[in-house]
Enzyme design. Structure first.
Site, PDB file in Angstrom:
ATOM      1  N   GLY A  12      48.427 -43.743   9.792  1.00  0.00           N
ATOM      2  CA  GLY A  12      48.208 -44.982  10.704  1.00  0.00           C
ATOM      3  C   GLY A  12      47.279 -45.685   9.683  1.00  0.00           C
ATOM      4  O   GLY A  12      47.392 -45.666   8.493  1.00  0.00           O
ATOM      5  N   LYS A  38      54.225 -37.502  11.187  1.00  0.00           N
ATOM      6  CA  LYS A  38      55.093 -37.213  12.031  1.00  0.00           C
ATOM      7  C   LYS A  38      56.367 -37.925  11.794  1.00  0.00           C
ATOM      8  O   LYS A  38      57.626 -37.497  11.992  1.00  0.00           O
ATOM      9  CB  LYS A  38      54.767 -37.450  13.463  1.00  0.00           C
ATOM     10  CG  LYS A  38      55.133 -36.435  14.426  1.00  0.00           C
ATOM     11  CD  LYS A  38      54.544 -36.792  15.651  1.00  0.00           C
ATOM     12  CE  LYS A  38      53.453 -36.255  16.246  1.00  0.00           C
ATOM     13  NZ  LYS A  38      52.773 -36.452  17.454  1.00  0.00           N
ATOM     14  N   GLU A 170      45.326 -56.646  27.101  1.00  0.00           N
ATOM     15  CA  GLU A 170      46.477 -57.133  26.157  1.00  0.00           C
ATOM     16  C   GLU A 170      47.977 -56.965  26.648  1.00  0.00           C
ATOM     17  O   GLU A 170      48.746 -57.645  26.465  1.00  0.00           O
ATOM     18  CB  GLU A 170      46.084 -56.615  24.561  1.00  0.00           C
ATOM     19  CG  GLU A 170      44.950 -56.946  24.134  1.00  0.00           C
ATOM     20  CD  GLU A 170      45.191 -56.743  22.409  1.00  0.00           C
ATOM     21  OE1 GLU A 170      45.602 -55.801  22.020  1.00  0.00           O
ATOM     22  OE2 GLU A 170      44.525 -57.749  21.711  1.00  0.00           O
ATOM     23  N   LYS A 378      43.867 -64.171  15.898  1.00  0.00           N
ATOM     24  CA  LYS A 378      44.501 -62.864  16.254  1.00  0.00           C
ATOM     25  C   LYS A 378      45.721 -62.579  15.369  1.00  0.00           C
ATOM     26  O   LYS A 378      45.728 -61.484  14.572  1.00  0.00           O
ATOM     27  CB  LYS A 378      44.973 -62.679  17.614  1.00  0.00           C
ATOM     28  CG  LYS A 378      45.415 -61.224  17.996  1.00  0.00           C
ATOM     29  CD  LYS A 378      44.583 -60.439  18.628  1.00  0.00           C
ATOM     30  CE  LYS A 378      45.072 -59.154  18.696  1.00  0.00           C
ATOM     31  NZ  LYS A 378      44.028 -58.119  18.957  1.00  0.00           N
TER      32      LYS A 378
HETATM   33  P1  FAD Z   1      46.729 -44.249  14.252  1.00  0.00           P
HETATM   34  O1  FAD Z   1      47.081 -45.531  13.767  1.00  0.00           O
HETATM   35  O2  FAD Z   1      47.108 -44.064  15.648  1.00  0.00           O
HETATM   36  O3  FAD Z   1      47.607 -43.298  13.319  1.00  0.00           O
HETATM   37  C1  FAD Z   1      47.974 -42.019  13.362  1.00  0.00           C
HETATM   38  C2  FAD Z   1      48.972 -41.453  12.822  1.00  0.00           C
HETATM   39  O4  FAD Z   1      49.029 -40.124  12.560  1.00  0.00           O
HETATM   40  C3  FAD Z   1      50.378 -41.876  13.413  1.00  0.00           C
HETATM   41  O5  FAD Z   1      51.247 -42.372  12.363  1.00  0.00           O
HETATM   42  C4  FAD Z   1      51.224 -40.792  14.010  1.00  0.00           C
HETATM   43  O6  FAD Z   1      52.412 -40.939  14.045  1.00  0.00           O
HETATM   44  C5  FAD Z   1      50.299 -39.782  13.236  1.00  0.00           C
HETATM   45  N1  FAD Z   1      50.274 -38.296  13.867  1.00  0.00           N
HETATM   46  C6  FAD Z   1      49.482 -38.157  14.910  1.00  0.00           C
HETATM   47  N2  FAD Z   1      49.402 -36.655  15.144  1.00  0.00           N
HETATM   48  C7  FAD Z   1      50.111 -36.209  14.238  1.00  0.00           C
HETATM   49  C8  FAD Z   1      50.473 -34.844  13.887  1.00  0.00           C
HETATM   50  N3  FAD Z   1      50.044 -33.750  14.779  1.00  0.00           N
HETATM   51  N4  FAD Z   1      51.148 -34.528  12.836  1.00  0.00           N
HETATM   52  C9  FAD Z   1      51.700 -35.554  11.869  1.00  0.00           C
HETATM   53  N5  FAD Z   1      51.494 -36.781  12.058  1.00  0.00           N
HETATM   54  C10 FAD Z   1      50.719 -37.377  13.319  1.00  0.00           C
HETATM   55  N6  FAD Z   1      41.929 -51.837  17.228  1.00  0.00           N
HETATM   56  C11 FAD Z   1      41.468 -52.900  16.747  1.00  0.00           C
HETATM   57  O7  FAD Z   1      40.708 -52.877  15.846  1.00  0.00           O
HETATM   58  N7  FAD Z   1      41.959 -53.966  17.322  1.00  0.00           N
HETATM   59  C12 FAD Z   1      42.879 -54.253  18.049  1.00  0.00           C
HETATM   60  O8  FAD Z   1      43.180 -55.595  18.646  1.00  0.00           O
HETATM   61  C13 FAD Z   1      43.519 -53.296  18.666  1.00  0.00           C
HETATM   62  N8  FAD Z   1      44.452 -53.346  19.867  1.00  0.00           N
HETATM   63  C14 FAD Z   1      44.984 -52.319  20.194  1.00  0.00           C
HETATM   64  C15 FAD Z   1      46.035 -52.273  21.259  1.00  0.00           C
HETATM   65  C16 FAD Z   1      46.526 -51.214  21.563  1.00  0.00           C
HETATM   66  C17 FAD Z   1      47.796 -51.539  22.520  1.00  0.00           C
HETATM   67  C18 FAD Z   1      46.110 -49.872  21.071  1.00  0.00           C
HETATM   68  C19 FAD Z   1      46.866 -48.733  21.720  1.00  0.00           C
HETATM   69  C20 FAD Z   1      44.942 -49.700  20.540  1.00  0.00           C
HETATM   70  C21 FAD Z   1      44.344 -50.973  19.700  1.00  0.00           C
HETATM   71  N9  FAD Z   1      43.424 -50.792  19.012  1.00  0.00           N
HETATM   72  C22 FAD Z   1      42.985 -51.853  18.387  1.00  0.00           C
HETATM   73  C23 FAD Z   1      42.739 -49.546  18.399  1.00  0.00           C
HETATM   74  C24 FAD Z   1      43.489 -48.939  17.221  1.00  0.00           C
HETATM   75  O9  FAD Z   1      44.914 -49.180  17.355  1.00  0.00           O
HETATM   76  C25 FAD Z   1      43.260 -47.601  16.857  1.00  0.00           C
HETATM   77  O10 FAD Z   1      41.756 -47.425  16.870  1.00  0.00           O
HETATM   78  C26 FAD Z   1      43.873 -47.262  15.528  1.00  0.00           C
HETATM   79  O11 FAD Z   1      45.267 -47.493  15.501  1.00  0.00           O
HETATM   80  C27 FAD Z   1      43.356 -45.943  14.740  1.00  0.00           C
HETATM   81  O12 FAD Z   1      43.819 -45.807  13.599  1.00  0.00           O
HETATM   82  P2  FAD Z   1      44.196 -44.253  13.086  1.00  0.00           P
HETATM   83  O13 FAD Z   1      44.444 -44.247  11.781  1.00  0.00           O
HETATM   84  O14 FAD Z   1      43.085 -43.186  13.824  1.00  0.00           O
HETATM   85  O15 FAD Z   1      45.551 -43.765  13.971  1.00  0.00           O
END
Ligand code: FAD
Length: 404
Positions: A12, A38, A170, A378
């Site tokens: 992510g 994944k 949103e 945005k």
């Molecule tokens: P993620 O981006 O969720 O990535 C996690 C990754 O790990 C994914 O690719 C997933 O497939 C993988 N994964 C998960 N579990 C496993 C597993 N067991 N094995 C292998 N792979 C796995 N934040 C902002 O700053 N601004 C915004 O405008 C904003 N808008 C949002 C709108 C929506 C609809 C949502 C849902 C969230 C929003 N957020 C926003 C919050 C933001 O999306 C999250 O904080 C961010 O995605 C976190 O990043 P991350 O890398 O921790 O996880």
């Protein structure tokens, strides 16, 4: 000398940022970097509400991980992480296992239902590409079925959104924008459609500037969204939800319920026995797990305290990417055995909440914005996230250029 194994879990914002920065910082002969995810694609989580409402095709919110990683330096494994065994420096996958010298946990968020009965079973959550596609198709199925059935069930045309936080608002903006077109497509009288937002807190968008919140709520109401503020969802059933405001209990029949009011870290955190709060690990200043200096946590699985407010920073893509950048730097220091680790200092540039493609509210560099100015901002933020990971070629492929 043996090259250290760096294993990064999750592609992510946090994990992919760590990977692309680290591959720039070190040479192929300095470390073995393995990225596990994944799916073989990365998705823009912050765009998932658009794919869920059907205003943006789900292929627009994702791209192949192979587009941005350097295969001379990074080995990609498509698999699901099930558990981390810190004492053995091992990661268990559904189809194998890996050993690490340095580990980065970036597995993102899951929906948190706070034990509310029926939510897990009957409500959707905007969690990933698969869920977004299912939500869009489910709403379309309800609309198509309404007309196909002899006995008309108006609840098929009712959509409940639980939570008027960032994600809920949103999503409502996109959904309200999509509705006229969806009604035309399925021959539905728009007056029969209900979009209801239920929020337990005394206001929508708690913590946001009150003037901007008022603007957001009135814009969405103008597009037909009904708000039930100060109202808690007590239960979700196959027929809809049960809500309570004080002693007043009401059943709202609905064909679609979306839960957008809570997130937690990955279940893998709990499975692995780390100390955590809602599956988020309170990391040390260098983003490491206390007691495990070889494990870093970035993104929504990490918990960092804002010293000004003494509360955790909300989980955001903005923070996940900044953590990824720093984590890569610190890994390079450890791999080379020279230099000093840097502590994490978030640099919050602002927050913009979309109200559909043509409208938004936000505070950027301390300045309040709304309407087209905010929605322009945005898209700049969305394109910047692409740029930081994949450079201008990724922006050209996936960027948002339809500004108004
Ligand atoms: P993620 O981006 O969720 O990535 C996690 C990754 O790990 C994914 O690719 C997933 O497939 C993988 N994964 C998960 N579990 C496993 C597993 N067991 N094995 C292998 N792979 C796995 N934040 C902002 O700053 N601004 C915004 O405008 C904003 N808008 C949002 C709108 C929506 C609809 C949502 C849902 C969230 C929003 N957020 C926003 C919050 C933001 O999306 C999250 O904080 C961010 O995605 C976190 O990043 P991350 O890398 O921790 O996880």
């Amino acid at each position: 000398v043996r090259k250290p194994n760096v294993v990064i879990l999750g592609a992510g914002y946090g994990g992919l940022m760590t990977t692309v920065r680290l591959q720039k910082l070190i040479g192929a002969n300095e470390a073995n970097i393995t990225l596990v995810n994944k799916h073989d694609y990365h998705y823009e989580t912050t765009w998932l509400h658009e794919a869920s409402a059907g205003t943006l095709h789900h292929d627009r919110v994702r791209y192949p991980i192979s587009d941005v990683i350097d295969r001379n330096k990074v080995k990609f494994i498509q698999d699901t992480v099930t558990k981390i065994v810190p004492n053995e420096k091992k990661v268990l996958l559904e189809n194998g296992e890996l050993t690490y010298d340095y580990l980065v946990i970036a597995l993102g968020f899951e929906s948190e239902t706070f034990g509310i009965k029926g939510l897990k079973e009957y409500a959707f959550s905007i969690a990933n590409v698969d869920a977004a596609r299912q939500i869009r198709e489910h709403i379309e199925y309800q609309f198509a079925t309404y007309n196909a059935e002899e006995e008309k069930k108006e609840e098929r045309l009712t959509i409940v959104v639980g939570g008027a936080g960032f994600t809920g608002i949103e999503f409502l903006g996109e959904l309200a924008n999509r509705m006229p077109e969806l009604c035309r497509e399925y021959d539905i009288d728009p007056h029969k459609v209900r979009i209801i937002c239920v929020e337990a807190a005394p206001t929508a968008l708690p913590g946001f500037d009150p003037e901007l919140v008022e603007y957001a709520v009135s814009q969405l109401e103008r597009k037909g969204v009904e708000f039930k503020i100060g109202t808690a969802i007590k239960e979700c059933t196959p027929d809809g939800i049960i809500v309570a405001k004080g002693d007043d209990v009401e059943e709202i029949k609905a064909g679609t319920v979306i839960w957008a009011a809570g997130v937690r870290g990955s279940r893998v955190i709990e499975e692995s026995g780390f100390e955590a709060a809602r599956a988020r690990i309170k990391v040390d200043p260098y983003l490491r797990v206390p007691g495990h200096e070889d494990i870093f946590v970035v993104g929504d699985c990490s918990l960092v305290i804002d010293e000004e407010t003494n509360r955790p920073y909300p989980p955001t893509a903005q923070i996940a990417m900044q953590e990824g950048q720093l984590c890569a730097k610190n890994l390079a220091v450890l791999i080379r055995g020279q230099g000093e680790l840097e502590p994490f200092k978030p640099d919050i540039k602002g927050t913009v909440c979309s109200l559909g493609h043509d409208d938004a509210i936000g505070v950027v560099f301390g300045k309040k914005l709304w309407g087209t100015k905010a929605s322009f901002m945005k898209k700049v933020i969305d394109n910047r996230a692409l740029y930081l990971i994949g450079g201008s070629s990724l922006v050209m492929k996936k960027g948002k250029f339809k500004f108004f």
